[in-house]
Design an enzyme around this catalytic site. Structure first.
Site, short mmCIF file in Angstrom:
data_model
loop_
_atom_site.label_atom_id
_atom_site.label_comp_id
_atom_site.label_asym_id
_atom_site.label_seq_id
_atom_site.Cartn_x
_atom_site.Cartn_y
_atom_site.Cartn_z
CE1 TYR A 257 -10.42 -1.09 5.19
CE2 TYR A 257 -10.98 0.14 7.17
CZ TYR A 257 -10.07 -0.21 6.20
OH TYR A 257 -8.81 0.32 6.22
NE ARG B 206 -18.88 21.81 1.45
CZ ARG B 206 -19.73 21.97 2.47
NH1 ARG B 206 -19.58 21.26 3.57
NH2 ARG B 206 -20.71 22.85 2.39
N GLY C 65 0.82 -1.21 0.00
CA GLY C 65 0.00 0.00 0.00
C GLY C 65 0.85 1.25 0.00
#
Length: 313
Positions: free
Chosen positions: A137, A188, A11
């Site tokens: 998960y 945002r 990963g």
């Protein structure tokens, strides 16, 4: 760990994995492996074994995870459970078969049940059911933790688990249906500033409290534990600052970006869990503490955001 030893990060292209790779390289480690999914398919045991046979890593950081957007997670629970189970089991088994000196398995605070005071301690693990929201998960990560425990118990493999708080940093997604709280708010507020919006509306009351760290501090803690931690089980990684409310986080991001409008709350939207922060006394007693304050972490994250294609749209 010696500078010339081979270190493999499963990963290694993600937020945590890439931060660990940067930290290792900055400290002079010469052989840091961060293969992509196209180079080694972690869901395939044979492919993982071939990679271990070829490169013979001596230390392994497992940070790989299969998640996706909320929409994706709701539509693909079997895929999420199965692929996370496969990746974890295949790498842990290969680490055992090829006599890896030490393996760090990165889990998630999803493994903990909700607690009355909102503080998550290592001893809370398996004391109750984890949240139902992301059960596939959570189940996978719980299994990964126990696999490390059982390989240690049965074979004396030096495998252990870290459970980080919410984190953000380089390689974070700013896609609003996938982004973390901080990444989404940064995007945002940036867009609100660019468009000279008069108002930015938060979902819910803004009162829920979360704990945050920059990924560089997550990496620092992981390297510290790989060097100094000798026991198995779980170690929480967190800031130790008690967390920050969503409103406090939004106000800091607004100030950092320079948004001049008002921040309001849409009280018709649910808040969710009101508090989830880490008990990090175990890590603190070992001698580690974060480098960056929350304010510094937000500044670093915004500086990274400004370099992304999303910021240039």
């Amino acid at each position: 760990m010696e500078k010339n030893q081979v270190i493999y990060i499963a990963g290694g292209k993600g937020v945590a994995g890439s931060a660990i790779a940067r930290a290792l390289k900055s400290e002079g480690f010469e052989h840091v492996l961060t293969p992509s999914h196209h180079e080694v398919d972690l869901t395939n045991q044979q492919a993982v074994n071939v990679y271990f046979e070829k490169h013979r890593p001596e230390y392994v950081f497992f940070t790989a995870a299969k998640m996706g957007s909320i929409i994706y997670r709701n539509a693909h629970p079997a895929d999420i459970l199965m692929q996370n189970l496969q990746m974890q089991a295949n790498v842990i088994e290969a680490a055992h078969q090829y006599h890896v000196k030490k393996l760090l398995f990165m889990s998630s605070d999803f493994i903990y049940p909700n607690t009355e005071n909102g503080i998550l301690c290592e001893t809370d693990f398996l004391s109750g059911l984890p949240g139902q929201k992301d059960m596939p998960y959570s189940l996978a990560k719980i299994t990964g933790i126990k696999l490390c425990d059982f390989y240690r118990q049965q074979y004396e493999d030096d495998f252990f688990t870290v459970v980080p708080c919410a984190f953000f940093g380089d390689n974070s997604s700013f896609e609003l249906d996938r982004a973390s709280v901080v990444a989404a708010l940064i995007r945002r507020f940036h867009e609100a500033k660019v468009t000279s919006a008069k108002e930015l509306v938060l979902w819910g009351s803004g009162k829920p409290v979360k704990e945050f760290l920059h990924s560089d501090d997550i990496a620092s803690a992981c390297l510290f534990l790989m060097e100094h931690y000798q026991d198995g089980g779980i170690v929480n990684i967190g800031s130790g600052d008690g967390g920050h409310s969503i409103m406090e986080t939004a106000q800091l991001i607004s100030k950092t970006i320079g948004f001049q409008g008002n921040i309001t709350c849409d009280l018709s939207k649910p808040d969710g869990i009101m508090r989830r922060v880490m008990n990090t006394s175990k890590l603190k007693e070992l001698g580690w503490s974060p480098r960056y304050s929350f304010e510094e972490s937000i500044s670093k994250m915004y500086a990274y955001f400004l370099k992304t294609e999303v910021a240039k749209q």
